[in-house]
Motif scaffolding. Sequence first.
Motif, PDB file in Angstrom:
ATOM      1  N   UNK A 687     -27.314  34.300  28.510  1.00  0.00           N
ATOM      2  CA  UNK A 687     -27.527  34.432  27.067  1.00  0.00           C
ATOM      3  C   UNK A 687     -28.390  35.634  26.703  1.00  0.00           C
ATOM      4  N   UNK A 688     -28.963  36.304  27.717  1.00  0.00           N
ATOM      5  CA  UNK A 688     -29.802  37.468  27.433  1.00  0.00           C
ATOM      6  C   UNK A 688     -28.970  38.743  27.334  1.00  0.00           C
ATOM      7  N   UNK A 689     -27.886  38.806  28.110  1.00  0.00           N
ATOM      8  CA  UNK A 689     -27.029  39.995  28.103  1.00  0.00           C
ATOM      9  C   UNK A 689     -25.741  39.686  27.340  1.00  0.00           C
ATOM     10  N   UNK A 690     -25.914  39.176  26.143  1.00  0.00           N
ATOM     11  CA  UNK A 690     -24.797  38.826  25.264  1.00  0.00           C
ATOM     12  C   UNK A 690     -24.899  39.746  24.051  1.00  0.00           C
ATOM     13  N   UNK A 691     -24.409  40.988  24.246  1.00  0.00           N
ATOM     14  CA  UNK A 691     -24.674  42.056  23.292  1.00  0.00           C
ATOM     15  C   UNK A 691     -23.614  42.127  22.195  1.00  0.00           C
ATOM     16  N   UNK A 692     -24.069  42.247  20.970  1.00  0.00           N
ATOM     17  CA  UNK A 692     -23.167  42.544  19.856  1.00  0.00           C
ATOM     18  C   UNK A 692     -22.921  44.044  19.795  1.00  0.00           C
ATOM     19  N   UNK A 693     -21.825  44.436  19.132  1.00  0.00           N
ATOM     20  CA  UNK A 693     -21.576  45.843  18.867  1.00  0.00           C
ATOM     21  C   UNK A 693     -22.282  46.284  17.598  1.00  0.00           C
ATOM     22  N   UNK A 694     -22.362  47.572  17.398  1.00  0.00           N
ATOM     23  CA  UNK A 694     -23.065  48.113  16.233  1.00  0.00           C
ATOM     24  C   UNK A 694     -22.334  47.784  14.942  1.00  0.00           C
ATOM     25  N   UNK A 695     -23.113  47.445  13.923  1.00  0.00           N
ATOM     26  CA  UNK A 695     -22.552  47.274  12.593  1.00  0.00           C
ATOM     27  C   UNK A 695     -22.327  48.625  11.938  1.00  0.00           C
ATOM     28  N   UNK A 696     -22.202  48.619  10.606  1.00  0.00           N
ATOM     29  CA  UNK A 696     -21.958  49.885   9.907  1.00  0.00           C
ATOM     30  C   UNK A 696     -23.118  50.844  10.142  1.00  0.00           C
ATOM     31  N   UNK A 697     -22.780  52.057  10.566  1.00  0.00           N
ATOM     32  CA  UNK A 697     -23.761  53.105  10.824  1.00  0.00           C
ATOM     33  C   UNK A 697     -23.350  54.345  10.044  1.00  0.00           C
ATOM     34  N   UNK A 698     -24.260  54.893   9.277  1.00  0.00           N
ATOM     35  CA  UNK A 698     -23.950  56.008   8.385  1.00  0.00           C
ATOM     36  C   UNK A 698     -24.680  57.260   8.862  1.00  0.00           C
ATOM     37  N   UNK A 699     -23.954  58.373   8.925  1.00  0.00           N
ATOM     38  CA  UNK A 699     -24.524  59.643   9.365  1.00  0.00           C
ATOM     39  C   UNK A 699     -24.211  60.727   8.345  1.00  0.00           C
ATOM     40  N   UNK A 700     -25.216  61.476   7.971  1.00  0.00           N
ATOM     41  CA  UNK A 700     -25.058  62.666   7.133  1.00  0.00           C
ATOM     42  C   UNK A 700     -25.411  63.875   7.989  1.00  0.00           C
ATOM     43  N   UNK A 701     -24.497  64.828   8.057  1.00  0.00           N
ATOM     44  CA  UNK A 701     -24.729  65.960   8.934  1.00  0.00           C
ATOM     45  C   UNK A 701     -24.381  67.290   8.300  1.00  0.00           C
ATOM     46  N   UNK A 702     -25.062  68.307   8.767  1.00  0.00           N
ATOM     47  CA  UNK A 702     -24.768  69.692   8.367  1.00  0.00           C
ATOM     48  C   UNK A 702     -24.604  70.514   9.631  1.00  0.00           C
ATOM     49  N   UNK A 703     -23.535  71.291   9.656  1.00  0.00           N
ATOM     50  CA  UNK A 703     -23.261  72.177  10.778  1.00  0.00           C
ATOM     51  C   UNK A 703     -23.063  73.582  10.233  1.00  0.00           C
ATOM     52  N   UNK A 704     -23.917  74.485  10.631  1.00  0.00           N
ATOM     53  CA  UNK A 704     -23.852  75.856  10.134  1.00  0.00           C
ATOM     54  C   UNK A 704     -23.424  76.828  11.206  1.00  0.00           C
ATOM     55  N   UNK A 705     -22.620  77.814  10.814  1.00  0.00           N
ATOM     56  CA  UNK A 705     -22.174  78.873  11.721  1.00  0.00           C
ATOM     57  C   UNK A 705     -22.566  80.204  11.086  1.00  0.00           C
ATOM     58  N   UNK A 706     -23.202  81.053  11.871  1.00  0.00           N
ATOM     59  CA  UNK A 706     -23.706  82.316  11.327  1.00  0.00           C
ATOM     60  C   UNK A 706     -23.243  83.484  12.189  1.00  0.00           C
TER      61      UNK A 706
END
Length: 706
Positions: A687-706
Amino acid sequence: MRFSLLLSAALLPLAAAAQAEETAPAPEESEIDTIIVTAARTALPITALPLTAEVIDRAALERQLLISGSVVDSVAALIPSFSPARQKLTGQGETLRGRSPLFAIDGIPQTAPLRDGSRDGFTIDPFFIDRVELILGSNALQGIGGTGGVINQVTVSAPATDGWSARAILQGTAENGFRADGFGGKIGALVANRSGNFDAVVGAAYERRGVFRDGRERRIAPDGTQGDLMDSDSLSFFAKAGIDLGETVRIEAMGQRFHLVGDGDLVAVNGNRLTGLPSTGAKGVVPGDAPENLAESLSLTLTADELAGGALRVRGFWNRTADIYGGGTFADFQDPAIAPVGTLFDQTQNISRKWGINASWEREFGPLNLVLGTDLLNDHTVQVLAQTGRAWVPPTDYRSIAPFAQGNLALWDGKVRLAGGVRWENVEISIPDYQTLWFYGPRQVGGGSPSFDRVLPNGGIVIEPSPGIRAYASYAQGYTVPDVGRITRAIRTNGVDLDNDLDIAPVVADNREVGVEVKRGPIDASATYFWSDSDRGQLLVLVGDVFEVQRQRIEIEGIELNLTTQTPVPGLKLGVGYAHLNGQVDTNNDGLVDSDLDGANIGPDRLNLSADYTAGPVNLRLQSRTHFAKVFDGLKRVPDNDFAGYTLLDGSVTLATDLGSFTLAAQNLLDRQYIDYNSDTQRPADNLRYFAGRGRTITIGWLGQF
């Protein structure tokens, strides 16, 4: 019979697509992408090789990384025959086509052959990866470890023209409840320059990962033994520099360092499998050192494109990993000479250093493309108990030399190709005299230097009647050595002499596959049927609280279907991917398979659906991953290990501007509550290694090219 019907059904749409294309003008050669997979050890394009290969390019990889954050998760999301990612620091149980893949960085193997610590998917920050090359199925192209295939991470390079360039990333991640401990973030930068014959690129990246929560907004329990990605920090450095010595000779050096450390302030709390309550995490003090991952790589590559009429490539490399795992007062670690039995806390550290040379020379002799080469590999591995300085796995050396030859003969202007080759693998493993831990006796074990050599053949045919349409069939052998560390640390009898008693016979997987592809106009489709077997395979079996290696016959067969097409709607592309896997094992050693492979050794059937829509600077993507329910039949069936199945939906929207691209992404968009595949199919009383998966996870990202 079932697979024959599935394959026939798969080929029908491909045949229809090909027939429809016959009425259209043949595409110009420039319209058909020529993709070179460096992991295949040849300059020939994928279409000339009788194997299944996939390339996750930079654009697709960047989009997946904003959704999930890791290369392993990205591969799991896009390749249906890869088992569901565990979302932990460990990759134990993650398989490709039901077998362990070999992870590599620019061809440098990351897997420790003698004691697999299952951390090889987290040895470089993905910000430094340009693309990911996958070769599916057993093969010996990269040497040891590729029984399930090869996952080669190709690092970024300097620009092709003179001048400076830079790339930067800034992103923030939050779990659905926006709690303070769930926030994470990443910052990274790469600077590159090319000046005449010299070029260089350097970079650094830092990432903070917050606490993961499930669909009910509960903290997910940390994996206190194997280590966890959540609630951790990583700092990474990367550099690559090259110089062109004339028009055909180049020397290039690469170095990288990846260091991830957990906070060590989160402890696991028991769940309840009977009621479906997953284990959770609570604030607390974790004894000992926090789990961590340290990986360093160096390489020096010489290429000479006009040597004796062919192209020479020589790469020397050095790699070191030092992985600390969580501890406990486990029975294996006890020793009354140190502390009363039941009170001694300890934890393991797996340390591996390897160096090697990969050399090959490739030349065309008319219609024949020939590759000759030799690979050298030396690995030194020890698994110690970090708190008391004891060796659990004795210091062990692996040495191999493997000459190989590979030919590819083009007939009728390349419409038919015959390919084949051999690799002669020569291996010696050296172990000194040692004593096992008190729990195992202790026992005095005589060291030794057992060895083996094996010729590994491959062959196949490719038929390409028209550009963009091809069919192929192939046979190839891949190999690895059994997990010697698990065997040597657990010897429980007296008088063992490793020269005579250690069975290091290689795990040889015979892989056969047939496939057909159509890449014409708006259609990119493929269907592959494969089957592989190992007379003496390597199976992870849970004995008590520890997985042990057992040598049993294994048979696996499966089918992979993929279709991507542009629709009549401008800018809309749809994708479908499906994998059906069936694996069985001989549990009573009578030579006949009698039981299904369990969830620690093979993934479930998968269906991936995706929709991409691009309108000007805006790109939208929706993707779903369905993991079908699975019942594990056999002589030793445990009904509680059957898999319930689940479907996840991810999404992202990207806006390209003059200031860079801005992305809003969500993993598990519908906030589905589920138990991860590995937990659902293993340890039914834990019962200790009974892992749930991740719920909703939100990411905001910026990727710049110069």
